[in-house]
Design a protein around this motif. Structure first.
Motif, short mmCIF file in Angstrom:
data_model
loop_
_atom_site.label_atom_id
_atom_site.label_comp_id
_atom_site.label_asym_id
_atom_site.label_seq_id
_atom_site.Cartn_x
_atom_site.Cartn_y
_atom_site.Cartn_z
N GLN A 1 -5.25 -1.17 10.80
CA GLN A 1 -4.81 -1.20 9.40
C GLN A 1 -3.35 -0.78 9.28
O GLN A 1 -2.60 -1.34 8.48
CB GLN A 1 -5.70 -0.23 8.58
CG GLN A 1 -5.35 -0.15 7.11
CD GLN A 1 -5.75 -1.41 6.37
OE1 GLN A 1 -6.36 -2.30 6.93
NE2 GLN A 1 -5.37 -1.50 5.10
N LYS B 1 -9.36 -4.16 4.81
CA LYS B 1 -10.36 -3.19 5.24
C LYS B 1 -10.88 -2.41 4.04
O LYS B 1 -10.11 -1.87 3.25
CB LYS B 1 -9.75 -2.23 6.26
CG LYS B 1 -10.72 -1.21 6.81
CD LYS B 1 -10.03 -0.30 7.81
CE LYS B 1 -10.99 0.76 8.34
NZ LYS B 1 -10.32 1.68 9.30
N THR C 1 -12.45 0.75 2.85
CA THR C 1 -12.70 2.12 3.25
C THR C 1 -13.74 2.76 2.33
O THR C 1 -14.17 2.17 1.33
CB THR C 1 -11.41 2.94 3.21
OG1 THR C 1 -10.95 3.00 1.84
CG2 THR C 1 -10.32 2.29 4.07
N GLN D 1 -6.25 6.13 -1.83
CA GLN D 1 -6.36 5.31 -0.61
C GLN D 1 -5.01 4.69 -0.27
O GLN D 1 -4.62 4.63 0.91
CB GLN D 1 -7.41 4.21 -0.80
CG GLN D 1 -7.59 3.31 0.41
CD GLN D 1 -8.06 4.07 1.63
OE1 GLN D 1 -9.14 4.64 1.64
NE2 GLN D 1 -7.24 4.08 2.67
N ASN E 1 -2.80 5.13 3.12
CA ASN E 1 -2.26 3.98 3.86
C ASN E 1 -0.76 4.15 4.10
O ASN E 1 -0.25 3.81 5.16
CB ASN E 1 -2.52 2.69 3.08
CG ASN E 1 -4.00 2.31 3.08
OD1 ASN E 1 -4.78 2.83 3.87
ND2 ASN E 1 -4.38 1.43 2.18
#
Length: 366
Positions: free
Chosen positions: A4, A157, A159, A349, A353
């Motif tokens: 990721q 992705k 999560t 999130q 990242n």
């Protein structure tokens, strides 16, 4: 290195490449100036979208009843987007379109434009049957749908945080659909529970189509057009809006609603002038919101732009309470809190990242 993190690093590098096609004045901006532009774009996106929804609600409250006119104004103001497009160097527009054939671009514009036209029609039905606050909270489900489509279409992705964000926003939408206490006073559909449920269905289904076309648009940029210059994004907005507007015009004449517009204008509670100003203001507001969204895509990322657009859906119900005196029921308050929690999880999130990208960059330097 995490897959990721590599993907995010690649997207950031591609973002740097995209910026090479914009005016050199923008490249020379200081970081403070960049943040000012970002905040101005955020202001335009949130305020314009909120104003557009409130004007749409005002149109129905004052006697407007044309679903196709309401659909048309959501994209009919696209000609104003030619102004920022003309400010770009001519070479950037040509280079952005050279990566795929005219036929391919035409197919993309037609398919996405038709999807946007259907989406706008569903939103028009939803807004005609719901209060502005309930409509806005239900639209927050688009972020949940976007997470699902991003996973299957854009290989994003999912999560744990994104999963719970999707779950919370979905629960919020369900709670709003169960609360129709205030809509009998603020919706032209009256106190019919069936009309309220139809409005909920149209709004949620419209959010699903909106999220799908966003993912398909991203896929088109990455796999087909292979270009995300500012001019290319503007061209996408303009030509898909043109197709969607043509769909609305065809629907307006095919349904026969155009023959009733003169009567509707005369019977508008606030008069003919306010009727015209309401439609013009709605069209301009939607396009200003689009410009704000496009600017955030250009200055930051498309995901950030989508998140800010979702945040505006939390602001709109508060504005609707002040403007239309919508009743803030306990169930709606709970739904708003849950929607905000889901939004906050999504933001967190993105923060995680960003940390992964920073670590990946530092590892490459070492």
């Amino acid at each position: 290195m995490d897959e990721q993190a590599l993907l995010l690093l690649k997207e950031e590098d591609e973002g740097k490449i995209r910026r090479t096609s914009v005016p050199t004045q923008l490249l020379k901006l200081k970081r403070t100036q960049w943040w000012i532009l970002v905040f101005i774009s955020i202001f335009f996106l949130i305020s314009a979208q909120a104003i557009a929804v409130l004007l749409g609600r005002f149109y129905y409250n004052q006697g407007g009843n044309s679903k196709w006119i309401s659909t048309l104004v959501q994209t009919g103001g696209f000609p104003i987007l030619y102004l920022p497009l003309c400010l770009l160097p001519p070479s950037s527009s040509h280079s952005s379109s050279s990566s795929c054939s005219f036929t391919t671009l035409l197919c993309i514009y037609l398919s996405l434009g038709l999807a946007i036209g259907l989406d706008n029609l569903l939103y028009s039905f939803g807004l005609s049957y719901l209060s502005a606050s309930a409509y806005s909270i239900l639209c927050a489900s688009q972020l949940a749908f976007n997470g699902v489509f991003s996973y299957y279409i854009n290989s994003q992705k999912i999560t744990v945080l994104i999963f719970f964000s999707v779950l919370l926003l979905s629960v919020s939408a369900v709670l709003v659909s169960l609360d129709d206490d205030d809509d009998s006073n603020n919706s032209p559909s009256g106190d019919s529970k069936w009309s309220y449920l139809v409005g909920c269905f149209c709004t949620v289904f419209g959010s699903l189509i909106y999220s799908l076309q966003l993912s398909l648009m991203q896929l088109s940029f990455e796999k087909v057009i292979k270009s995300e210059t500012f001019s290319m994004v503007l061209e996408m907005q303009i030509y898909t809006s043109l197709v969607a507007s043509c769909v609305a015009v065809i629907g307006l004449f095919a349904s026969g609603e155009w023959m009733l517009l003169s009567v509707e204008m005369d019977e508008f509670h606030e008069g003919r002038v306010v009727y015209v100003l309401t439609l013009v203001g709605t069209a301009v507001s939607w396009q200003l919101g689009s410009v704000g969204a496009v600017a955030l895509i250009f200055l930051v990322t498309s995901l950030f732009s989508n998140l800010i657009g979702t945040l505006s859906l939390i602001v709109t119900p508060l504005a609707a309470i002040a403007v239309f005196h919508d009743k803030l029921t306990e169930l709606k308050m709970v739904a708003m809190v849950i929607a905000f929690m889901g939004f906050a999880l999504y933001i967190y999130q993105i923060y995680l990242n960003d940390l992964e990208v920073q670590r990946a960059r530092e590892a490459q330097v070492e």
